[in-house]
Design a protein around this motif. Structure first.
Motif, PDB file in Angstrom:
ATOM      1  N   ALA A   1      -9.854   0.026 -33.354  1.00 24.69           N
ATOM      2  CA  ALA A   1      -9.802   1.046 -34.404  1.00 24.69           C
ATOM      3  C   ALA A   1     -11.155   1.707 -34.610  1.00 24.69           C
ATOM      4  CB  ALA A   1      -9.324   0.408 -35.703  1.00 24.69           C
TER       5      ALA A   1
ATOM      6  N   TYR B   1      -4.904   0.807 -38.938  1.00 28.80           N
ATOM      7  CA  TYR B   1      -6.105   1.485 -39.437  1.00 28.80           C
ATOM      8  C   TYR B   1      -5.734   2.818 -40.096  1.00 28.80           C
ATOM      9  CZ  TYR B   1     -10.849   3.430 -39.394  1.00 28.80           C
ATOM     10  OH  TYR B   1     -12.065   3.975 -39.761  1.00 28.80           O
TER      11      TYR B   1
ATOM     12  N   PHE C   1      -8.696  -2.009 -43.900  1.00 31.09           N
ATOM     13  CA  PHE C   1      -8.180  -2.437 -42.602  1.00 31.09           C
ATOM     14  C   PHE C   1      -8.441  -3.931 -42.388  1.00 31.09           C
ATOM     15  CE2 PHE C   1      -8.959  -2.457 -37.817  1.00 31.09           C
ATOM     16  CZ  PHE C   1      -7.620  -2.656 -37.520  1.00 31.09           C
TER      17      PHE C   1
END
Length: 667
Positions: free
Chosen positions: A427, A364, A374
């Motif tokens: 993330a 990320y 991502f």
């Protein structure tokens, strides 16, 4: 025992055949020892009939009943539920043969047989099952007919013919009752507790759950689109949304876990893009959730929308359910994410799978903390690295994400969807697992899309700024042929499509005639389910409204009366009309013509009155007929009761001339 109370041999054979026919459709769901019980009971009854054995004593019958009761308890771990109850009924039905001594016992057994026949509808109402049970009803009725024929010592098919005629005569009445009589839910639509596992996608998902469904070729549901069918890659049938992860198991949020202000379904105001209108015929699942394409709006009042854009039934589906839906697959949904929803869709357990967390956070960061980048990087990882799509993944331990991502790298769709969502959440990107079905088989027979259990699938939805919830399917990256062509074409040769079901016709779709036969049968089943099994009160009302206009007691009574006349008219005509003479010999036909002429003058021949007695009585009433009556009677008796004459044709012509010349006049 009186002779009239004994069971004829022919009837006993038909009773045994009826019992075997009733047991046959249950073979796949009852323990095999129950079949042995039936064979032993039938064999014992045959030996008793032959005089080799005597009827078992009461003590023996009590022991048999108690043993079978214990066997059912051991086989099902309970006596409560649909399967053990039906098994208990079948056992009692089989053991009844041990006390089948008189006709009254046979009547009781056969009347019970009609009820046992209905129990198969508790498990299946397909067309082929209905046709089979119709044949079974014919066999049971044939046994009843055979009970009325004590003179039949050898096995005969005549009772079967007569039973078939009786059922054909009853068919019009059945049709009237089906169309006109108020609709009452049948026995098989009553909710009953079942021991069998629930079919279809469950409300939780652990590694291996979806792959287990992919071993089944059963139909999950059928879809009929009003216009054209979307591309296969767009056929994602959403059923459940898994937002919570606990002990390596994903599950859906319960009603109580959703705050009151979040329970209301979200409605998209600006409906843009392609709209698809379709109807779904869903098989019974004993679950509440329904299946539809992305962003669906139901047309039926009995279908609810949820706050995570799913469809749901207020009651569990104990029977098939048909519902209509409109879907917009391209519109953005939930562009604004509430704080509660964001927290739920980013939540992970406090510990575990540390390597996966670290990898997700690293990727990320490398993507510039951009959600779209991502997602693309994660998909690229599955495509570029050595990951394998398989129905037989290795078993995973407590840190299932780490083990799958860094060790085994072999999994089915649920493995890839789960680890993808885990990485997104690690993330801080909102994501969730969606379970349902993907694809389907388009039937060229009726244009219906058939979705099987092996089409079960799991994928991910990720929330992106400005786009809302977006579908992200790692399977499409690792095994694109699964999405574009189906499961059969994505499996390796060592795995085998439906290897656990060698007799499934789906395994032989490359054989043209087998595949065509299967699709035709499915098309007939679809029509049967929609036109007959789904014929409810609303459809009955619409049908009657189209026939008679306004629904009123007077019009209903008139309709029923007209239909009864149309149905019973031919039956009454058949029963009341004079016996056909076409099958009689020419001499008898001429003599009956003579009797009709006499009857017109008031001299009617009595039943079973001989020609000679009839002639004497006629002459006593009308002496002037004497010469003609005696001549006609003598010619008829010569032709009927004496050996064939050389001048047979001349004698027959003589009789015909005498009858034509007989023209009496009333006094």
């Amino acid at each position: 025992m009186k002779l009239e109370q004994q069971i004829p041999r022919n009837a006993l054979i038909w009773i045994v055949l009826a019992q075997f026919s009733l047991l046959l459709p249950h073979l796949g769901r009852v323990p095999m020892w129950l079949v042995l019980v039936y064979v032993a009971a039938a064999g014992t009854r045959v030996l008793v009939y032959q005089g080799r054995w005597s009827f078992p004593s009461r003590g023996v019958k009590v022991v048999c009943a108690a043993t079978c009761l214990g066997g059912i308890w051991l086989s099902y771990d309970s006596l409560i539920g649909l399967e053990p109850t039906v098994a208990l009924l079948l056992v009692a039905f089989s053991l009844k043969l041990l006390e089948l001594a008189q006709k009254k016992d046979a009547y009781l057994l056969l009347f019970l047989a009609y009820f046992v026949c209905v129990t198969e509808f508790l498990f299946s109402q397909e067309l082929q099952v209905t046709l089979y049970l119709l044949a079974v009803v014919t066999v049971i009725t044939a046994a009843l007919v055979a009970l009325q024929q004590p003179e039949k010592l050898e096995f005969s098919l005549l009772p079967l013919r007569r039973a078939g005629v009786m059922l054909l005569q009853a068919f019009p009445l059945m049709l009237i009752l089906f169309l006109v009589f108020p609709r009452i839910d049948p026995l098989w639509s009553v909710p009953l507790q079942r021991q069998a596992a629930k079919s279809g996608v469950s409300n939780f998902m652990s590694p291996g759950d979806i792959s287990n469904l992919s071993l089944s070729g059963d139909v999950a549901f059928r879809v009929q689109f009003d216009d054209f069918v979307p591309a296969r890659s767009q056929l994602y049938w959403r059923g459940l949304v898994f937002s919570k992860l606990e002990d390596s198991t994903w599950r859906a949020l319960t009603w109580s876990e959703v705050p009151a202000n979040e329970r209301r379904p979200l409605v998209v105001q600006n409906l843009v893009g392609q709209r698809f209108d379709y109807s779904v015929l869903l098989e019974a699942t004993q679950q509440n959730w329904l299946y539809s394409l992305r962003y669906a709006r139901p047309s039926d009042l009995g279908v609810m929308s949820t706050n995570d854009f799913r469809l749901q039934s207020p009651i569990e589906l104990e029977d098939q359910k048909e519902y209509r839906v409109s879907s917009w697959t391209d519109i953005p949904i939930e562009l604004e994410l509430s704080d509660w929803r964001r927290e739920v869709e980013t939540q992970l357990p406090l510990s575990g799978n540390s390597r996966t967390r670290e990898l997700a956070q690293q990727m990320y960061s490398e993507a510039g903390e951009d959600s779209r980048s991502f997602v693309r990087a994660t998909m690229a990882m599955f495509t570029e690295q050595d990951f394998h799509y398989t129905l037989r993944p290795p078993r995973l331990g407590g840190n299932s994400m780490d083990e799958f991502l860094f060790e085994s790298r072999r999994g089915f769709c649920e493995h890839y969807a789960a680890v993808f969502v885990y990485m997104m959440r690690a993330a801080g990107v909102p994501a969730r697992v969606v379970a349902g079905y993907q694809g389907g088989e388009l039937s060229p027979i009726n244009g219906t899309l058939i979705v099987h259990q092996f089409d079960a699938h799991a994928w991910a939805e990720v929330w992106l700024p400005g786009e809302g919830w977006v579908r992200a399917d790692p399977t499409a990256a690792i095994a694109p042929e699964r999405i574009e062509r189906g499961l059969q074409y994505s499996m390796g040769d060592d795995e085998g499509f439906l290897s656990g079901s060698p007799l499934s016709p789906l395994r032989y779709r490359n054989v043209a005639w087998v595949n065509l036969l299967r699709l035709r049968l499915d098309a007939m089943n679809y029509s049967w389910q929609r036109l007959v099994m789904e014929f409810d009160s609303a459809k009955q009302y619409n049908l009657l409204s189209g026939l008679i206009g306004e629904i009123s007691p007077a019009r209903i009574a008139t309709l029923v009366g007209v239909i009864w006349m149309l149905v019973l008219g031919p039956v009454l005509y058949t029963l009341l009309r004079r016996p056909a003479r076409a099958k009689l010999d020419p001499a008898t036909l001429s003599y009956l013509d003579f009797c009709d002429r006499m009857a017109a003058q008031g001299c009617v021949r009595e039943p079973r009155e001989t020609p000679a007695d009839y002639a004497r009585r006629a002459i006593e009433q009308r002496p002037e007929w004497g010469e003609q009556v005696m001549a006609i009677t003598g010619a008829y008796e010569t032709l009927s009761y004496l050996p064939p004459l050389q001048d047979q044709e001349a004698q027959l012509q003589k009789l015909r001339n005498l009858v034509r010349g007989f023209r009496p006049r009333k006094q």
